[in-house]
Design a protein around this motif. Structure first.
Motif, PDB file in Angstrom:
ATOM      1  N   MET A  97      -1.675   1.302   9.584  1.00 60.25           N
ATOM      2  CA  MET A  97      -0.762   1.082   7.980  1.00 60.25           C
ATOM      3  C   MET A  97       0.845   1.050   8.703  1.00 60.25           C
ATOM      4  N   ALA A  98       2.707   0.310   9.062  1.00 65.50           N
ATOM      5  CA  ALA A  98       3.078   1.048   9.399  1.00 65.50           C
ATOM      6  C   ALA A  98       4.179   2.061   8.835  1.00 65.50           C
ATOM      7  N   GLN A  99       4.907   2.616   9.395  1.00 71.29           N
ATOM      8  CA  GLN A  99       5.473   3.437   8.520  1.00 71.29           C
ATOM      9  C   GLN A  99       7.871   3.728   9.587  1.00 71.29           C
ATOM     10  N   ALA A 100       7.830   3.695   8.375  1.00 73.11           N
ATOM     11  CA  ALA A 100       9.357   3.366   9.124  1.00 73.11           C
ATOM     12  C   ALA A 100      10.639   4.371   7.728  1.00 73.11           C
ATOM     13  N   VAL A 101      11.640   4.299   8.713  1.00 71.29           N
ATOM     14  CA  VAL A 101      12.424   5.542   7.602  1.00 71.29           C
ATOM     15  C   VAL A 101      13.556   4.260   7.167  1.00 71.29           C
ATOM     16  N   ARG A 102      14.396   3.894   6.118  1.00 70.64           N
ATOM     17  CA  ARG A 102      15.145   3.669   5.204  1.00 70.64           C
ATOM     18  C   ARG A 102      16.054   3.852   4.021  1.00 70.64           C
ATOM     19  N   PHE A 103      16.910   3.029   3.880  1.00 72.75           N
ATOM     20  CA  PHE A 103      17.837   3.870   2.873  1.00 72.75           C
ATOM     21  C   PHE A 103      18.067   3.209   1.863  1.00 72.75           C
ATOM     22  N   TYR A 104      18.783   3.578   0.944  1.00 70.66           N
ATOM     23  CA  TYR A 104      18.951   2.608  -0.554  1.00 70.66           C
ATOM     24  C   TYR A 104      20.176   3.341  -1.263  1.00 70.66           C
ATOM     25  N   GLU A 105      20.456   3.758  -0.796  1.00 69.78           N
ATOM     26  CA  GLU A 105      22.600   4.045  -0.915  1.00 69.78           C
ATOM     27  C   GLU A 105      23.098   4.555   0.298  1.00 69.78           C
ATOM     28  N   THR A 106      24.035   4.667   0.653  1.00 71.12           N
ATOM     29  CA  THR A 106      24.863   5.643   1.811  1.00 71.12           C
ATOM     30  C   THR A 106      25.634   7.015   1.593  1.00 71.12           C
ATOM     31  N   GLY A 107      25.154   7.338   2.081  1.00 73.18           N
ATOM     32  CA  GLY A 107      25.594   8.841   1.594  1.00 73.18           C
ATOM     33  C   GLY A 107      25.210   9.677   3.225  1.00 73.18           C
ATOM     34  N   GLY A 108      25.068  11.362   2.938  1.00 74.18           N
ATOM     35  CA  GLY A 108      24.722  11.966   3.994  1.00 74.18           C
ATOM     36  C   GLY A 108      23.254  11.841   4.387  1.00 74.18           C
ATOM     37  N   PRO A 109      22.980  12.695   5.614  1.00 70.36           N
ATOM     38  CA  PRO A 109      21.653  12.634   6.008  1.00 70.36           C
ATOM     39  C   PRO A 109      20.373  12.785   5.269  1.00 70.36           C
ATOM     40  N   GLU A 110      20.916  13.123   3.260  1.00 74.05           N
ATOM     41  CA  GLU A 110      19.093  13.370   3.200  1.00 74.05           C
ATOM     42  C   GLU A 110      19.227  11.868   2.359  1.00 74.05           C
ATOM     43  N   VAL A 111      19.951  11.135   2.450  1.00 75.60           N
ATOM     44  CA  VAL A 111      19.554   9.942   1.832  1.00 75.60           C
ATOM     45  C   VAL A 111      18.530   8.697   2.708  1.00 75.60           C
ATOM     46  N   LEU A 112      18.007   9.753   3.574  1.00 77.44           N
ATOM     47  CA  LEU A 112      17.334   8.503   4.527  1.00 77.44           C
ATOM     48  C   LEU A 112      16.209   8.937   3.531  1.00 77.44           C
ATOM     49  N   ARG A 113      14.692   8.072   4.258  1.00 80.07           N
ATOM     50  CA  ARG A 113      13.669   8.091   3.241  1.00 80.07           C
ATOM     51  C   ARG A 113      12.356   7.807   4.272  1.00 80.07           C
ATOM     52  N   TRP A 114      11.341   8.685   4.665  1.00 79.93           N
ATOM     53  CA  TRP A 114      10.321   8.755   5.780  1.00 79.93           C
ATOM     54  C   TRP A 114       9.323   7.499   4.783  1.00 79.93           C
ATOM     55  N   GLU A 115       8.722   6.472   5.030  1.00 77.48           N
ATOM     56  CA  GLU A 115       7.848   5.440   4.195  1.00 77.48           C
ATOM     57  C   GLU A 115       6.852   4.076   4.686  1.00 77.48           C
ATOM     58  N   THR A 116       5.866   4.264   4.140  1.00 78.76           N
ATOM     59  CA  THR A 116       4.950   3.214   4.460  1.00 78.76           C
ATOM     60  C   THR A 116       5.681   1.454   4.180  1.00 78.76           C
ATOM     61  N   ALA A 117       5.959   1.029   5.932  1.00 77.94           N
ATOM     62  CA  ALA A 117       6.598  -0.668   6.171  1.00 77.94           C
ATOM     63  C   ALA A 117       5.277  -1.330   5.959  1.00 77.94           C
TER      64      ALA A 117
END
Length: 324
Positions: free
Chosen positions: A1-21
């Protein structure tokens, strides 16, 4: 399964999420690419903070290199197994694999490793248009380059020396000054303890330089203008310290009929023929060893948050890349 970094809101580095895609199959004009390495660029932070707007949720990253796994209907320019690199929209390079438009791809020569390509496609093409398109530089010209030890700075200085151009580079520390000198910088100004414009005038016998290349923005704008010769050109190609202030046209007159431009890489690689020409020149220099690409930091994609913190704090030096 592929994985990717996504963000759901703007802001600092903490908004980045590593998830299945979910990736899916490519449609007409698209390819599915398996990434081997992904670029880390300061421009990525602009999307994350919202300085560059994007529809949310969104993927992250605009540069990567890898291998094509599948092609969509009607696509004849590429086929499975081709080595490619790219930079530009749409967002989503921080991923193990993705489907994307084939129009953005650049064929990657066998002589150039994936990590090298992912770390220098954006920076290298930026350097290419700065040196080969913005202003007709001639051997013997002297220019000022801010952030001379950075990713673009390192490539720019080496390429400028091939053209016979003298480079005055600015850096923040003696350690970065050593990097700039190692890349061929003729004069290094440590801006934390020297007046940049004053030093430029000293080096150029009071004349100033015909071109200043400024990727810093807000904090360097005035010193950049003050460093220009009459009818000189300020090239604002980045905003690491924030956007440049509003331009006062009368100030340009008083300082010698100056010019200011704010170019974007996208406008210099939009035409496929021009992109191929710039990439071809870049790749030939790198493959022949005339331009060296040093990767100073390596990360893995799950550590994207830390990579962004290092980048924005100035802890990273030169070029960084995500390895898969």
């Amino acid at each position: 399964m592929a994985q990717a970094v996504r963000f759901y809101e703007t802001g600092g580095p903490e908004v980045l999420r590593w998830e299945t895609a979910e990736v899916g199959e490519p449609g007409p004009g698209e390819v599915r690419i398996r990434h081997e390495a992904v670029g880390l660029n300061f421009a990525d932070t602009y999307f994350r903070t919202g300085l560059y707007p994007s529809a949310l949720p969104a993927g992250m990253g605009v540069e990567a290199a890898g291998v094509i796994e599948a092609v969509g209907a009607g696509l004849t320019d590429f086929r499975p197994g081709d080595r490619v690199t790219y930079t530009g929209s749409p967002l989503g390079a921080y991923s193990t694999e993705r489907v994307m438009p084939a129009e953005h791809l650049i064929r990657l020569p066998e002589e150039i490793p994936f990590e090298t390509a992912a770390s220098m496609t954006m920076r290298g093409l930026t350097t290419a248009y700065l040196l080969r398109r913005i202003h007709p530089l001639r051997a013997g010209d002297t220019v000022l380059l801010h952030a001379a030890a950075g990713g673009v700075g390192s490539l720019f200085t080496q390429w400028a020396k091939l053209l016979g151009v003298t480079v005055i580079g600015t850096v923040s520390s003696e350690a970065k000054a050593e990097i700039a000198r190692a890349n061929g910088c003729d004069h290094v100004v440590i801006y934390t303890r020297e007046d940049v414009a004053e030093r430029v005038r000293e080096i150029t016998d009071g004349k100033g330089v015909p071109v200043v290349y400024d990727s810093i923005g807000k904090t360097t704008y005035q010193s950049s203008l003050d460093s220009l010769a009459r009818r000189g050109l300020l090239v604002c190609f980045g905003t690491a310290s924030g956007p440049v202030p509003p331009i006062d046209a009368m100030q340009l007159v008083v300082k010698g009929s100056l010019f200011v431009t704010r170019p974007a890489l996208a406008d210099y690689i939009a035409d496929p023929a021009e992109r191929a020409e710039l990439a071809g020149e870049l790749f030939s220099h790198v493959a022949a060893g005339r331009i060296r690409v040093d990767i100073n930091q390596r990360y893995v994609l799950p550590d994207a948050e830390q990579a962004h913190r290092d980048l924005e704090s100035g802890r990273s030096v030169g070029t960084s890349v995500f390895v898969l």
